[in-house]
Scaffold this motif. Structure first.
Motif, short mmCIF file in Angstrom:
data_model
loop_
_atom_site.label_atom_id
_atom_site.label_comp_id
_atom_site.label_asym_id
_atom_site.label_seq_id
_atom_site.Cartn_x
_atom_site.Cartn_y
_atom_site.Cartn_z
N PHE A 159 0.85 -1.19 0.00
CA PHE A 159 0.00 0.00 0.00
C PHE A 159 0.89 1.24 0.00
CE2 PHE A 159 -2.53 -3.17 2.42
CZ PHE A 159 -3.60 -3.28 1.54
N ALA A 160 0.36 2.32 -0.58
CA ALA A 160 1.07 3.60 -0.54
C ALA A 160 1.08 4.12 0.89
CB ALA A 160 0.40 4.61 -1.46
N THR A 161 2.18 4.75 1.28
CA THR A 161 2.31 5.23 2.65
C THR A 161 2.19 6.74 2.78
OG1 THR A 161 4.72 5.30 2.39
CG2 THR A 161 3.76 3.27 3.29
N LEU A 262 -11.39 -6.43 5.63
CA LEU A 262 -10.30 -5.75 6.33
C LEU A 262 -10.56 -4.26 6.32
CD1 LEU A 262 -7.22 -7.65 4.82
CD2 LEU A 262 -8.40 -8.11 6.97
N GLU A 263 -10.37 -3.62 7.47
CA GLU A 263 -10.50 -2.17 7.56
C GLU A 263 -9.12 -1.54 7.44
OE1 GLU A 263 -12.53 -0.92 11.01
OE2 GLU A 263 -14.37 -2.05 10.59
N ARG A 264 -9.03 -0.50 6.61
CA ARG A 264 -7.77 0.19 6.43
C ARG A 264 -8.00 1.69 6.49
NH1 ARG A 264 -4.71 2.32 2.07
NH2 ARG A 264 -2.50 2.41 2.59
N GLY A 266 -7.75 5.45 5.84
CA GLY A 266 -7.37 6.23 4.67
C GLY A 266 -7.76 5.60 3.35
N ALA A 267 -8.51 4.48 3.39
CA ALA A 267 -8.94 3.84 2.14
C ALA A 267 -9.85 4.78 1.37
CB ALA A 267 -9.66 2.53 2.45
N GLN A 268 -9.74 4.75 0.04
CA GLN A 268 -10.50 5.65 -0.81
C GLN A 268 -11.38 4.86 -1.76
OE1 GLN A 268 -8.01 8.42 -2.85
NE2 GLN A 268 -6.82 8.96 -1.04
N ALA A 269 -12.52 5.45 -2.09
CA ALA A 269 -13.40 4.84 -3.08
C ALA A 269 -12.77 4.99 -4.46
CB ALA A 269 -14.78 5.51 -3.06
N PRO A 270 -13.15 4.14 -5.43
CA PRO A 270 -12.61 4.29 -6.79
C PRO A 270 -12.88 5.67 -7.35
CG PRO A 270 -13.81 2.21 -6.55
CD PRO A 270 -14.07 3.01 -5.31
N TYR A 271 -12.01 6.10 -8.26
CA TYR A 271 -12.13 7.42 -8.88
C TYR A 271 -13.37 7.47 -9.76
CZ TYR A 271 -11.10 11.36 -11.95
OH TYR A 271 -11.16 12.53 -12.66
#
Length: 333
Positions: A159-161, A262-264, A266-271
């Protein structure tokens, strides 16, 4: 009926014309190279994208003005095939600069791109995003590189940090790099005719907030040179991509595990582009004949048009596909 009415309204805002065939579309071995518009450069292996886009800018030092954006210049094309190598030459030229690309697909699943460039009237700097590299191919995979600071190696983050482009660099400026991927080993080597291009930046753009970073999960792979003088000779940069043999995959018994969520943070919805509100036209004039659309429809959007116009074009593209199964492309007028 509502969708049909909405489509008619949108047609009043965006011009449709019949699209030409793809400028370049060739396959050799496992690799397929497609060029539609200056930035719509795609390299696929076994149908899976490796490179999603590419861009070239020539600007005044400090990015105070744009001298050339190849997206806005009509190119000239020539193609050839000899000794097992397919070559496509593409030239962009205006009053300020000259950019020439040479794309090659060769034996052994080799892809080579060479860009030659020169400014005509004043000092300038360039930015060449050579590849929007598909992050899904390399996430969690080992890599090793020859950089301007020596040998480096590691594992690509799953994942991007951070959205910071400096902090998200995978390593110092790259001279050559090797990835293990699910498609097989992938090697990229950079060569330049001038010492000011010592290597390429490679940073993780998956956490970026720009539209280009949100569209697809990518690593930005490219170079910026500052400044280049006004000189008669062309400067040259070459990137060679080599894809190895596909890995042997062992067939395993099918599994039916229970799904895991899994909960993460800062997760984002698709563009997704927000659909615009298009006002009803106050008047319209018919041409007296039917508007018949076939396959290969090209939707043109003026350069510098507001986001609402691009949103309307995207909605037309979706409706054409959903309602009538018509393929279309969007590009500058």
């Amino acid at each position: 009926m509502f969708r049909l009415f909405r489509l008619i309204l949108l047609l009043c805002c965006v011009w449709l014309s019949v699209a030409p065939a793809r400028a370049i579309d060739v396959q050799l071995g496992r690799l397929r190279f497609i060029l539609n518009t200056p930035h719509d450069v795609t390299l696929l292996a076994d149908g899976i994208p490796i490179i999603r886009e590419s861009h070239f800018y020539m600007v005044k030092p400090g990015w105070t003005a744009t001298l050339m954006n190849t997206d806005n210049v009509t190119p000239g094309y020539s193609t050839s095939y000899a000794a097992g190598v397919y070559t496509a030459n593409v030239t962009y030229q205006n009053s300020e600069g000259l950019v020439r690309y040479s794309y090659e697909l060769g034996p052994g699943n080799t892809y080579k791109v060479t860009v030659n460039y020169a400014t005509k009237s004043q000092p300038a700097q360039i930015e060449w995003s050579m590849a929007y590299l598909n992050a899904n191919l390399i996430a969690g995979m080992p890599w090793s590189a020859n950089t301007v600071s020596g040998a480096r190696s590691g594992t690509v983050p799953v994942f991007a940090t951070t959205p910071d482009q400096t902090q998200s660099q995978l390593c110092p400026l790259v001279k050559s790099i090797h990835f293990d991927t699910n498609l097989g080993p992938l090697d990229v080597t950079i060569e330049a005719s001038n010492s000011s291009v010592s290597g390429f930046r490679l940073f993780d753009a998956r956490a970026g907030q720009q539209d280009w970073a949100k569209r697809n999960p990518i690593f930005w792979f490219g170079v910026g040179e500052s400044p280049i003088p006004t000189v008669p000779e062309m400067r040259t940069i070459t990137a060679t991509w080599q894809l190895g043999e596909a890995p042997v995959r062992t067939v395993v018994p099918a599994l039916d595990p229970a799904p895991v969520t899994l909960e993460r943070e800062g997760a984002q919805a698709p563009y997704v582009i927000d659909l615009p509100i298009v006002p009803r036209p106050k008047e319209r004039t018919t041409a007296g004949s039917a508007c018949r659309l076939g396959q290969n429809v090209y939707i043109t959007v003026p350069v510098g048009a507001p986001p609402e116009v691009m949103g309307a074009a995207v909605e037309i593209q979706q409706d054409l596909a959903d309602l009538w199964g018509i393929d279309s492309e969007i590009g500058p007028s």
